[in-house]
Design a protein around this motif. Structure first.
Motif, PDB file in Angstrom:
ATOM      1  N   ALA A 217      33.379  32.162  37.049  1.00 46.26           N
ATOM      2  CA  ALA A 217      34.375  33.013  37.705  1.00 46.26           C
ATOM      3  C   ALA A 217      33.731  33.890  38.775  1.00 46.26           C
ATOM      4  O   ALA A 217      34.256  34.033  39.881  1.00 46.26           O
ATOM      5  CB  ALA A 217      35.088  33.880  36.666  1.00 46.26           C
ATOM      6  N   ASP A 221      34.866  30.368  40.992  1.00 45.93           N
ATOM      7  CA  ASP A 221      35.719  29.392  40.334  1.00 45.93           C
ATOM      8  C   ASP A 221      36.867  30.133  39.648  1.00 45.93           C
ATOM      9  O   ASP A 221      36.769  30.530  38.488  1.00 45.93           O
ATOM     10  CB  ASP A 221      34.909  28.583  39.313  1.00 45.93           C
ATOM     11  N   ARG A 222      37.962  30.283  40.344  1.00 45.06           N
ATOM     12  CA  ARG A 222      39.084  31.073  39.833  1.00 45.06           C
ATOM     13  C   ARG A 222      39.799  30.388  38.667  1.00 45.06           C
ATOM     14  O   ARG A 222      40.474  31.046  37.872  1.00 45.06           O
ATOM     15  CB  ARG A 222      40.061  31.388  40.966  1.00 45.06           C
ATOM     16  N   GLU A 223      39.652  29.075  38.555  1.00 48.89           N
ATOM     17  CA  GLU A 223      40.304  28.353  37.465  1.00 48.89           C
ATOM     18  C   GLU A 223      39.659  28.674  36.111  1.00 48.89           C
ATOM     19  O   GLU A 223      40.262  28.407  35.060  1.00 48.89           O
ATOM     20  CB  GLU A 223      40.257  26.856  37.732  1.00 48.89           C
ATOM     21  N   TRP A 225      39.316  31.469  34.784  1.00 51.78           N
ATOM     22  CA  TRP A 225      40.142  32.468  34.096  1.00 51.78           C
ATOM     23  C   TRP A 225      41.356  31.832  33.424  1.00 51.78           C
ATOM     24  O   TRP A 225      41.922  32.405  32.486  1.00 51.78           O
ATOM     25  CB  TRP A 225      40.597  33.554  35.071  1.00 51.78           C
ATOM     26  N   ALA A 226      41.786  30.669  33.894  1.00 55.02           N
ATOM     27  CA  ALA A 226      42.976  30.017  33.340  1.00 55.02           C
ATOM     28  C   ALA A 226      42.631  28.991  32.258  1.00 55.02           C
ATOM     29  O   ALA A 226      43.515  28.320  31.735  1.00 55.02           O
ATOM     30  CB  ALA A 226      43.755  29.332  34.465  1.00 55.02           C
ATOM     31  N   SER A 227      41.368  28.903  31.891  1.00 58.21           N
ATOM     32  CA  SER A 227      40.931  27.900  30.923  1.00 58.21           C
ATOM     33  C   SER A 227      41.454  28.205  29.521  1.00 58.21           C
ATOM     34  O   SER A 227      41.893  29.318  29.215  1.00 58.21           O
ATOM     35  CB  SER A 227      39.403  27.848  30.889  1.00 58.21           C
ATOM     36  N   SER A 230      39.598  31.026  27.890  1.00 56.96           N
ATOM     37  CA  SER A 230      40.061  32.322  28.368  1.00 56.96           C
ATOM     38  C   SER A 230      41.299  32.759  27.598  1.00 56.96           C
ATOM     39  O   SER A 230      41.400  33.916  27.144  1.00 56.96           O
ATOM     40  CB  SER A 230      40.370  32.252  29.869  1.00 56.96           C
ATOM     41  N   ILE A 420      45.402  36.832  33.750  1.00 53.21           N
ATOM     42  CA  ILE A 420      44.684  35.741  34.427  1.00 53.21           C
ATOM     43  C   ILE A 420      44.926  35.781  35.925  1.00 53.21           C
ATOM     44  O   ILE A 420      43.994  35.645  36.727  1.00 53.21           O
ATOM     45  CB  ILE A 420      45.126  34.383  33.828  1.00 53.21           C
ATOM     46  N   LYS A 421      46.160  35.991  36.328  1.00 54.60           N
ATOM     47  CA  LYS A 421      46.490  36.054  37.753  1.00 54.60           C
ATOM     48  C   LYS A 421      45.753  37.200  38.434  1.00 54.60           C
ATOM     49  O   LYS A 421      45.231  37.055  39.552  1.00 54.60           O
ATOM     50  CB  LYS A 421      48.005  36.220  37.925  1.00 54.60           C
ATOM     51  N   GLN A 424      42.067  36.310  38.802  1.00 58.15           N
ATOM     52  CA  GLN A 424      41.867  35.283  39.834  1.00 58.15           C
ATOM     53  C   GLN A 424      41.918  35.873  41.243  1.00 58.15           C
ATOM     54  O   GLN A 424      41.348  35.311  42.171  1.00 58.15           O
ATOM     55  CB  GLN A 424      42.927  34.181  39.687  1.00 58.15           C
ATOM     56  N   THR A 428      35.052  38.239  45.017  1.00 63.65           N
ATOM     57  CA  THR A 428      33.778  37.952  44.373  1.00 63.65           C
ATOM     58  C   THR A 428      32.585  38.218  45.285  1.00 63.65           C
ATOM     59  O   THR A 428      31.439  38.034  44.877  1.00 63.65           O
ATOM     60  CB  THR A 428      33.721  36.488  43.890  1.00 63.65           C
TER      61      THR A 428
END
Length: 429
Positions: A217, A221-223, A225-227, A230, A420-421, A424, A428
Protein backbone atom coordinates in the motif's frame (compact mmCIF):
# COMPACT_ATOMS: atom_id res chain seq x y z
CA UNK A 1 5.24 10.79 21.21
CA UNK A 2 3.44 10.70 17.91
CA UNK A 3 1.45 13.65 16.80
CA UNK A 4 -0.52 14.62 13.77
CA UNK A 5 -0.56 17.32 11.15
CA UNK A 6 -3.68 19.46 11.41
CA UNK A 7 -4.98 22.58 9.74
CA UNK A 8 -3.56 25.80 11.14
CA UNK A 9 -6.12 27.30 13.49
CA UNK A 10 -6.46 30.53 15.41
CA UNK A 11 -5.46 28.66 18.55
CA UNK A 12 -2.29 27.47 16.85
CA UNK A 13 -1.54 31.01 15.79
CA UNK A 14 -1.82 32.04 19.42
CA UNK A 15 0.59 29.29 20.41
CA UNK A 16 3.01 30.45 17.75
CA UNK A 17 2.76 34.01 18.94
CA UNK A 18 3.30 33.26 22.62
CA UNK A 19 5.58 30.24 22.68
CA UNK A 20 9.26 30.72 23.40
CA UNK A 21 10.07 27.94 20.95
CA UNK A 22 12.19 29.38 18.17
CA UNK A 23 10.93 32.83 19.08
CA UNK A 24 14.39 34.32 19.48
CA UNK A 25 15.76 33.19 16.18
CA UNK A 26 16.93 30.00 14.60
CA UNK A 27 18.70 28.60 11.58
CA UNK A 28 18.13 31.61 9.38
CA UNK A 29 18.90 34.39 11.81
CA UNK A 30 22.03 36.55 11.65
CA UNK A 31 23.99 34.16 13.84
CA UNK A 32 23.79 35.07 17.53
CA UNK A 33 26.11 32.38 18.80
CA UNK A 34 23.29 29.94 19.50
CA UNK A 35 21.70 26.92 17.91
CA UNK A 36 18.03 26.26 18.57
CA UNK A 37 17.02 22.65 19.20
CA UNK A 38 13.29 22.01 18.76
CA UNK A 39 11.84 18.95 20.52
CA UNK A 40 8.52 17.29 21.23
CA UNK A 41 7.42 18.35 24.69
CA UNK A 42 6.80 15.49 27.11
CA UNK A 43 8.25 13.60 30.07
CA UNK A 44 11.42 12.74 28.16
CA UNK A 45 12.50 16.38 27.97
CA UNK A 46 14.50 16.05 31.18
CA UNK A 47 17.15 14.12 29.23
CA UNK A 48 17.21 16.66 26.41
CA UNK A 49 17.69 19.44 28.96
CA UNK A 50 20.54 17.50 30.54
CA UNK A 51 22.31 17.01 27.20
CA UNK A 52 21.92 20.68 26.29
CA UNK A 53 23.48 21.64 29.63
CA UNK A 54 26.36 19.23 28.98
CA UNK A 55 26.91 20.69 25.52
CA UNK A 56 26.82 24.27 26.77
CA UNK A 57 29.52 23.66 29.38
CA UNK A 58 32.18 23.24 26.70
CA UNK A 59 30.80 24.93 23.57
CA UNK A 60 31.28 28.57 22.59
CA UNK A 61 28.10 28.33 20.53
CA UNK A 62 25.30 27.68 23.01
CA UNK A 63 22.33 25.42 22.44
CA UNK A 64 18.82 26.62 23.33
CA UNK A 65 16.22 23.91 23.91
CA UNK A 66 12.75 24.81 22.64
CA UNK A 67 9.89 22.47 23.52
CA UNK A 68 6.42 22.36 22.01
CA UNK A 69 3.63 20.32 23.67
CA UNK A 70 3.26 16.99 21.90
CA UNK A 71 -0.25 17.70 20.63
CA UNK A 72 1.02 20.83 18.86
CA UNK A 73 4.47 19.69 17.76
CA UNK A 74 3.91 18.55 14.19
CA UNK A 75 1.73 21.55 13.42
CA UNK A 76 4.31 23.95 14.85
CA UNK A 77 7.16 22.32 12.97
CA UNK A 78 5.31 22.55 9.66
CA UNK A 79 4.62 26.23 10.35
CA UNK A 80 8.17 27.35 11.22
CA UNK A 81 10.35 24.99 9.17
CA UNK A 82 10.74 27.43 6.25
CA UNK A 83 10.69 30.72 8.15
CA UNK A 84 13.26 32.86 10.01
CA UNK A 85 12.06 31.14 13.20
CA UNK A 86 13.14 27.69 12.01
CA UNK A 87 15.27 25.67 14.45
CA UNK A 88 18.82 24.60 13.65
CA UNK A 89 18.19 21.05 14.88
CA UNK A 90 14.78 19.42 15.26
CA UNK A 91 13.12 16.25 16.53
CA UNK A 92 11.34 14.00 14.01
CA UNK A 93 10.41 10.39 13.23
CA UNK A 94 12.53 9.83 10.13
CA UNK A 95 10.82 8.08 7.23
CA UNK A 96 7.94 9.93 5.62
CA UNK A 97 8.00 12.62 8.32
CA UNK A 98 11.08 14.30 6.80
CA UNK A 99 10.72 13.32 3.15
CA UNK A 100 8.91 16.55 2.14
CA UNK A 101 11.58 18.65 3.85
CA UNK A 102 14.29 16.79 1.93
CA UNK A 103 12.45 17.32 -1.36
CA UNK A 104 12.09 21.01 -0.56
CA UNK A 105 15.85 21.28 -0.02
CA UNK A 106 15.50 22.36 3.62
CA UNK A 107 17.63 19.69 5.31
CA UNK A 108 21.37 19.27 5.51
CA UNK A 109 22.67 15.87 4.34
CA UNK A 110 24.88 14.53 7.11
CA UNK A 111 27.54 12.97 4.83
CA UNK A 112 30.17 15.58 5.73
CA UNK A 113 29.42 15.25 9.45
CA UNK A 114 29.83 11.48 9.22
CA UNK A 115 33.02 11.74 7.15
CA UNK A 116 34.58 13.78 9.97
CA UNK A 117 33.05 11.63 12.73
CA UNK A 118 32.12 8.11 11.51
CA UNK A 119 30.68 7.43 14.96
CA UNK A 120 27.61 9.45 14.00
CA UNK A 121 26.67 6.44 11.88
CA UNK A 122 28.71 3.50 13.14
CA UNK A 123 27.63 3.82 16.77
CA UNK A 124 23.97 3.14 15.95
CA UNK A 125 22.16 -0.02 14.91
CA UNK A 126 22.05 0.05 11.09
CA UNK A 127 18.37 -0.82 10.80
CA UNK A 128 17.54 2.18 12.96
CA UNK A 129 19.99 4.64 11.43
CA UNK A 130 18.69 3.81 7.94
CA UNK A 131 15.18 4.92 8.90
CA UNK A 132 16.33 8.51 8.35
CA UNK A 133 18.13 7.83 5.06
CA UNK A 134 16.22 9.47 2.21
CA UNK A 135 17.18 8.97 -1.43
CA UNK A 136 20.44 7.38 -0.34
CA UNK A 137 21.57 10.21 1.95
CA UNK A 138 21.45 10.34 5.77
CA UNK A 139 19.37 13.16 7.23
CA UNK A 140 19.04 12.17 10.87
CA UNK A 141 20.90 10.90 13.92
CA UNK A 142 18.94 8.67 16.35
CA UNK A 143 17.95 10.24 19.67
CA UNK A 144 15.72 9.06 22.54
CA UNK A 145 15.08 5.33 22.16
CA UNK A 146 13.46 2.68 20.06
CA UNK A 147 9.71 2.62 20.53
CA UNK A 148 7.96 -0.68 19.88
CA UNK A 149 4.28 -0.68 20.78
CA UNK A 150 3.45 -2.93 23.74
CA UNK A 151 0.26 -3.95 25.53
CA UNK A 152 0.57 -2.49 29.04
CA UNK A 153 -1.61 -3.49 31.97
CA UNK A 154 -2.41 -2.80 35.60
CA UNK A 155 -1.20 -5.88 37.48
CA UNK A 156 -3.57 -5.40 40.41
CA UNK A 157 -6.67 -4.99 38.26
CA UNK A 158 -5.95 -8.27 36.47
CA UNK A 159 -5.04 -10.11 39.68
CA UNK A 160 -8.18 -8.93 41.47
CA UNK A 161 -10.27 -10.14 38.52
CA UNK A 162 -8.48 -13.50 38.46
CA UNK A 163 -7.10 -12.81 35.00
CA UNK A 164 -3.72 -13.02 33.29
CA UNK A 165 -2.39 -11.00 30.33
CA UNK A 166 -3.81 -12.45 27.08
CA UNK A 167 -1.43 -14.28 24.77
CA UNK A 168 -3.91 -14.71 21.94
CA UNK A 169 -6.61 -12.59 20.32
CA UNK A 170 -9.32 -14.97 21.54
CA UNK A 171 -7.99 -14.58 25.10
CA UNK A 172 -8.11 -10.80 24.71
CA UNK A 173 -11.77 -10.97 23.69
CA UNK A 174 -12.56 -13.25 26.64
CA UNK A 175 -10.65 -10.97 29.04
CA UNK A 176 -12.55 -7.98 27.65
CA UNK A 177 -15.90 -9.60 28.44
CA UNK A 178 -14.78 -10.61 31.95
CA UNK A 179 -13.55 -7.11 32.81
CA UNK A 180 -16.64 -5.44 31.40
CA UNK A 181 -18.81 -7.72 33.55
CA UNK A 182 -16.97 -6.40 36.60
CA UNK A 183 -17.60 -2.77 35.61
CA UNK A 184 -14.00 -2.10 34.54
CA UNK A 185 -13.13 -0.50 31.22
CA UNK A 186 -11.06 -3.24 29.59
CA UNK A 187 -8.80 -1.03 27.49
CA UNK A 188 -7.95 2.65 27.93
CA UNK A 189 -7.77 4.55 24.65
CA UNK A 190 -6.82 8.17 24.01
CA UNK A 191 -9.13 8.35 21.02
CA UNK A 192 -9.21 12.13 21.20
CA UNK A 193 -5.63 12.10 19.90
CA UNK A 194 -6.56 9.65 17.10
CA UNK A 195 -3.04 8.23 16.67
CA UNK A 196 -3.35 5.85 19.67
CA UNK A 197 -6.32 4.25 17.88
CA UNK A 198 -4.14 3.71 14.80
CA UNK A 199 -1.91 1.33 16.75
CA UNK A 200 -4.70 -1.23 16.87
CA UNK A 201 -4.98 -1.17 13.09
CA UNK A 202 -1.21 -1.50 12.68
CA UNK A 203 -1.01 -4.65 14.78
CA UNK A 204 -4.17 -6.32 13.48
CA UNK A 205 -3.11 -5.78 9.88
CA UNK A 206 0.34 -7.18 10.63
CA UNK A 207 -0.96 -10.21 12.54
CA UNK A 208 -3.55 -11.08 9.87
CA UNK A 209 -1.80 -10.06 6.63
CA UNK A 210 1.85 -9.88 7.59
CA UNK A 211 3.94 -6.76 6.89
CA UNK A 212 3.66 -7.15 3.12
CA UNK A 213 0.18 -5.66 2.77
CA UNK A 214 1.16 -2.33 4.27
CA UNK A 215 4.41 -2.20 2.30
CA UNK A 216 2.45 -2.73 -0.93
CA UNK A 217 0.00 0.00 0.00
CA UNK A 218 2.80 2.39 0.90
CA UNK A 219 4.41 1.61 -2.44
CA UNK A 220 1.29 2.75 -4.26
CA UNK A 221 -0.70 -0.50 -4.59
CA UNK A 222 -4.10 0.86 -3.59
CA UNK A 223 -5.80 -2.51 -4.12
CA UNK A 224 -3.94 -3.85 -1.06
CA UNK A 225 -6.43 -2.00 1.14
CA UNK A 226 -9.34 -3.80 -0.55
CA UNK A 227 -7.88 -7.28 -0.08
CA UNK A 228 -9.54 -10.06 1.88
CA UNK A 229 -6.87 -9.79 4.58
CA UNK A 230 -7.63 -6.10 4.96
CA UNK A 231 -11.32 -6.85 5.46
CA UNK A 232 -10.48 -9.58 7.98
CA UNK A 233 -8.43 -7.11 10.02
CA UNK A 234 -11.25 -4.59 10.00
CA UNK A 235 -13.74 -7.25 11.05
CA UNK A 236 -11.53 -8.23 14.00
CA UNK A 237 -11.26 -4.61 15.08
CA UNK A 238 -15.02 -4.12 14.87
CA UNK A 239 -15.58 -7.23 16.97
CA UNK A 240 -13.35 -5.83 19.71
CA UNK A 241 -15.01 -2.40 19.63
CA UNK A 242 -18.50 -3.92 19.63
CA UNK A 243 -17.53 -6.04 22.64
CA UNK A 244 -17.14 -2.80 24.60
CA UNK A 245 -13.38 -3.11 24.97
CA UNK A 246 -12.80 0.64 24.93
CA UNK A 247 -15.91 1.83 26.74
CA UNK A 248 -18.16 4.44 25.18
CA UNK A 249 -16.36 7.75 25.66
CA UNK A 250 -12.86 6.99 24.34
CA UNK A 251 -12.98 9.89 21.88
CA UNK A 252 -13.23 12.33 24.78
CA UNK A 253 -10.03 10.95 26.36
CA UNK A 254 -6.49 11.85 25.32
CA UNK A 255 -3.09 10.34 25.91
CA UNK A 256 -1.29 13.65 25.41
CA UNK A 257 -2.90 15.28 28.46
CA UNK A 258 -2.36 12.23 30.66
CA UNK A 259 -5.99 11.11 30.55
CA UNK A 260 -5.68 7.54 29.31
CA UNK A 261 -2.54 6.67 31.33
CA UNK A 262 -4.32 7.89 34.45
CA UNK A 263 -7.19 5.47 33.84
CA UNK A 264 -4.75 2.57 33.94
CA UNK A 265 -2.72 3.87 36.89
CA UNK A 266 -5.87 4.45 38.95
CA UNK A 267 -7.30 1.01 38.17
CA UNK A 268 -10.24 2.31 36.12
CA UNK A 269 -8.97 0.49 33.04
CA UNK A 270 -6.93 -2.68 32.73
CA UNK A 271 -4.92 -2.26 29.52
CA UNK A 272 -3.48 0.34 27.18
CA UNK A 273 -1.75 -0.29 23.85
CA UNK A 274 1.04 2.26 23.60
CA UNK A 275 4.63 2.84 22.55
CA UNK A 276 7.39 1.90 24.97
CA UNK A 277 7.61 5.54 26.12
CA UNK A 278 4.58 4.60 28.26
CA UNK A 279 6.95 3.58 31.02
CA UNK A 280 8.53 7.04 31.22
CA UNK A 281 5.06 8.62 31.02
CA UNK A 282 3.86 6.60 34.02
CA UNK A 283 7.18 7.03 35.83
CA UNK A 284 6.79 10.80 35.56
CA UNK A 285 3.10 10.98 36.52
CA UNK A 286 2.63 7.91 38.71
CA UNK A 287 6.08 6.74 39.89
CA UNK A 288 4.85 4.20 42.45
CA UNK A 289 2.59 2.56 39.89
CA UNK A 290 5.39 2.49 37.30
CA UNK A 291 7.70 0.82 39.79
CA UNK A 292 5.48 -2.00 40.98
CA UNK A 293 2.04 -1.96 39.36
CA UNK A 294 2.73 -1.65 35.65
CA UNK A 295 2.95 -4.80 33.55
CA UNK A 296 3.50 -5.32 29.84
CA UNK A 297 3.41 -7.96 27.10
CA UNK A 298 3.74 -8.13 23.36
CA UNK A 299 0.65 -7.90 21.19
CA UNK A 300 -1.45 -11.10 21.21
CA UNK A 301 -1.01 -13.73 18.51
CA UNK A 302 -3.85 -14.36 16.10
CA UNK A 303 -4.56 -17.88 14.87
CA UNK A 304 -4.60 -18.33 11.13
CA UNK A 305 -2.84 -15.05 10.48
CA UNK A 306 0.06 -14.61 8.06
CA UNK A 307 2.05 -12.32 10.36
CA UNK A 308 4.71 -13.60 12.75
CA UNK A 309 3.59 -13.21 16.41
CA UNK A 310 7.06 -11.80 17.10
CA UNK A 311 6.56 -8.86 14.70
CA UNK A 312 6.40 -5.41 16.27
CA UNK A 313 5.08 -2.06 15.13
CA UNK A 314 6.01 1.40 16.33
CA UNK A 315 8.80 3.86 15.77
CA UNK A 316 12.32 2.58 15.21
CA UNK A 317 13.52 5.74 16.98
CA UNK A 318 13.25 9.50 16.93
CA UNK A 319 15.87 11.53 15.11
CA UNK A 320 17.56 14.90 15.12
CA UNK A 321 17.86 16.52 11.70
CA UNK A 322 19.71 19.72 10.81
CA UNK A 323 18.46 22.65 8.75
CA UNK A 324 20.59 23.37 5.70
CA UNK A 325 20.65 27.11 6.50
CA UNK A 326 22.02 26.76 10.03
CA UNK A 327 24.72 29.34 10.75
CA UNK A 328 26.57 26.91 13.02
CA UNK A 329 26.93 23.48 11.35
CA UNK A 330 30.05 22.63 13.38
CA UNK A 331 28.16 23.24 16.62
CA UNK A 332 25.23 21.17 15.36
CA UNK A 333 27.61 18.29 14.55
CA UNK A 334 29.17 18.52 18.01
CA UNK A 335 25.71 18.45 19.60
CA UNK A 336 24.72 15.36 17.60
CA UNK A 337 27.87 13.61 18.82
CA UNK A 338 26.37 13.53 22.32
CA UNK A 339 23.64 11.20 21.04
CA UNK A 340 25.97 8.21 21.26
CA UNK A 341 27.71 9.21 24.49
CA UNK A 342 27.59 7.07 27.62
CA UNK A 343 25.87 9.94 29.40
CA UNK A 344 23.06 9.93 26.84
CA UNK A 345 22.56 6.16 27.03
CA UNK A 346 22.47 6.13 30.84
CA UNK A 347 20.08 9.09 31.02
CA UNK A 348 17.64 7.55 28.55
CA UNK A 349 17.71 4.19 30.31
CA UNK A 350 17.02 5.98 33.61
CA UNK A 351 13.60 7.06 32.31
CA UNK A 352 12.79 3.71 30.73
CA UNK A 353 13.80 4.50 27.14
CA UNK A 354 15.97 2.12 25.14
CA UNK A 355 18.62 3.92 23.03
CA UNK A 356 19.72 2.27 19.81
CA UNK A 357 23.46 2.76 20.10
CA UNK A 358 25.66 -0.28 19.59
CA UNK A 359 26.86 0.10 23.18
CA UNK A 360 23.44 0.24 24.85
CA UNK A 361 23.54 -3.43 25.79
CA UNK A 362 26.47 -2.72 28.15
CA UNK A 363 24.30 -0.45 30.32
CA UNK A 364 20.99 -2.30 30.55
CA UNK A 365 21.56 -3.16 34.21
CA UNK A 366 21.62 0.58 34.98
CA UNK A 367 18.13 1.09 33.59
CA UNK A 368 15.25 2.39 35.72
CA UNK A 369 13.83 -1.10 35.21
CA UNK A 370 16.51 -3.51 33.98
CA UNK A 371 13.94 -6.22 33.32
CA UNK A 372 11.83 -3.87 31.19
CA UNK A 373 14.83 -2.65 29.21
CA UNK A 374 16.16 -6.16 28.63
CA UNK A 375 12.75 -7.49 27.59
CA UNK A 376 12.30 -4.59 25.20
CA UNK A 377 15.79 -5.07 23.79
CA UNK A 378 15.15 -8.76 23.15
CA UNK A 379 11.72 -8.01 21.65
CA UNK A 380 13.21 -5.61 19.10
CA UNK A 381 16.23 -7.80 18.44
CA UNK A 382 14.09 -10.88 17.77
CA UNK A 383 11.40 -9.19 15.70
CA UNK A 384 11.31 -10.49 12.11
CA UNK A 385 9.59 -7.23 11.13
CA UNK A 386 9.57 -3.81 12.81
CA UNK A 387 6.90 -1.88 10.97
CA UNK A 388 7.15 1.91 11.16
CA UNK A 389 3.97 3.58 12.39
CA UNK A 390 1.69 4.16 9.43
CA UNK A 391 1.36 7.89 10.02
CA UNK A 392 5.14 8.27 10.06
CA UNK A 393 5.79 5.99 7.07
CA UNK A 394 3.34 7.97 4.93
CA UNK A 395 4.13 11.61 4.07
CA UNK A 396 2.75 14.25 6.49
CA UNK A 397 -0.02 15.21 4.07
CA UNK A 398 -1.56 11.77 4.63
CA UNK A 399 -1.68 12.07 8.40
CA UNK A 400 -4.93 13.95 8.95
CA UNK A 401 -7.07 11.95 6.49
CA UNK A 402 -5.58 8.71 7.84
CA UNK A 403 -6.39 9.63 11.44
CA UNK A 404 -9.88 10.72 10.44
CA UNK A 405 -10.55 7.40 8.72
CA UNK A 406 -9.28 5.49 11.75
CA UNK A 407 -11.43 7.46 14.18
CA UNK A 408 -14.56 7.25 12.04
CA UNK A 409 -14.25 3.48 11.68
CA UNK A 410 -13.89 3.03 15.44
CA UNK A 411 -16.85 5.36 16.01
CA UNK A 412 -19.02 3.44 13.57
CA UNK A 413 -19.40 6.52 11.38
CA UNK A 414 -17.93 4.63 8.44
CA UNK A 415 -17.87 0.95 7.52
CA UNK A 416 -15.11 -1.21 6.04
CA UNK A 417 -15.80 0.07 2.53
CA UNK A 418 -15.56 3.67 3.72
CA UNK A 419 -12.29 3.02 5.52
CA UNK A 420 -10.80 1.24 2.52
CA UNK A 421 -11.81 4.05 0.19
CA UNK A 422 -10.24 6.65 2.51
CA UNK A 423 -6.96 4.72 2.74
CA UNK A 424 -6.84 4.24 -1.04
CA UNK A 425 -7.07 8.01 -1.45
CA UNK A 426 -4.00 8.75 0.68
CA UNK A 427 -0.97 10.30 -1.03
CA UNK A 428 2.05 8.01 -0.92
CA UNK A 429 4.71 10.51 -1.98
Amino acid sequence: MRSRLAAITAAAALVLGTSAACGSGGASDSGDGTIHVLVYGDAANKVEKQLVDTFNRTSKVKAVLDTVPGADYQQKLQTVINTPRAPDVFFNWGGGSIQPFVKAGLLLPLDDFIAKDPGLKDNFLPSVFNSAVVEGKPYGVPMRGTQPVLLFHNKKVLADAGLTPPKTWDELLATTKALKAKGITPIALGGGDQWPTLMWFEYLYDRIAGPGLFQRALGGDREAWASEDSRRALAALKELVDAGAFGSNFDSVKFTDGGSPALVAKGKAAFELMGSWYYSTQQDANPDFAKSGLGYTGFPALSGGKGDPADVVGNTNNFYSVLKKTKHPEAAAAFLKLMYSDEFVKAQLAIGNLPTTTGTVDFLDQSASPAYSKDQYQLVKAAPSFQLSWDQAYPPSAMTPMHTAVQQFFDGRTDADGFIKAMQALPTS
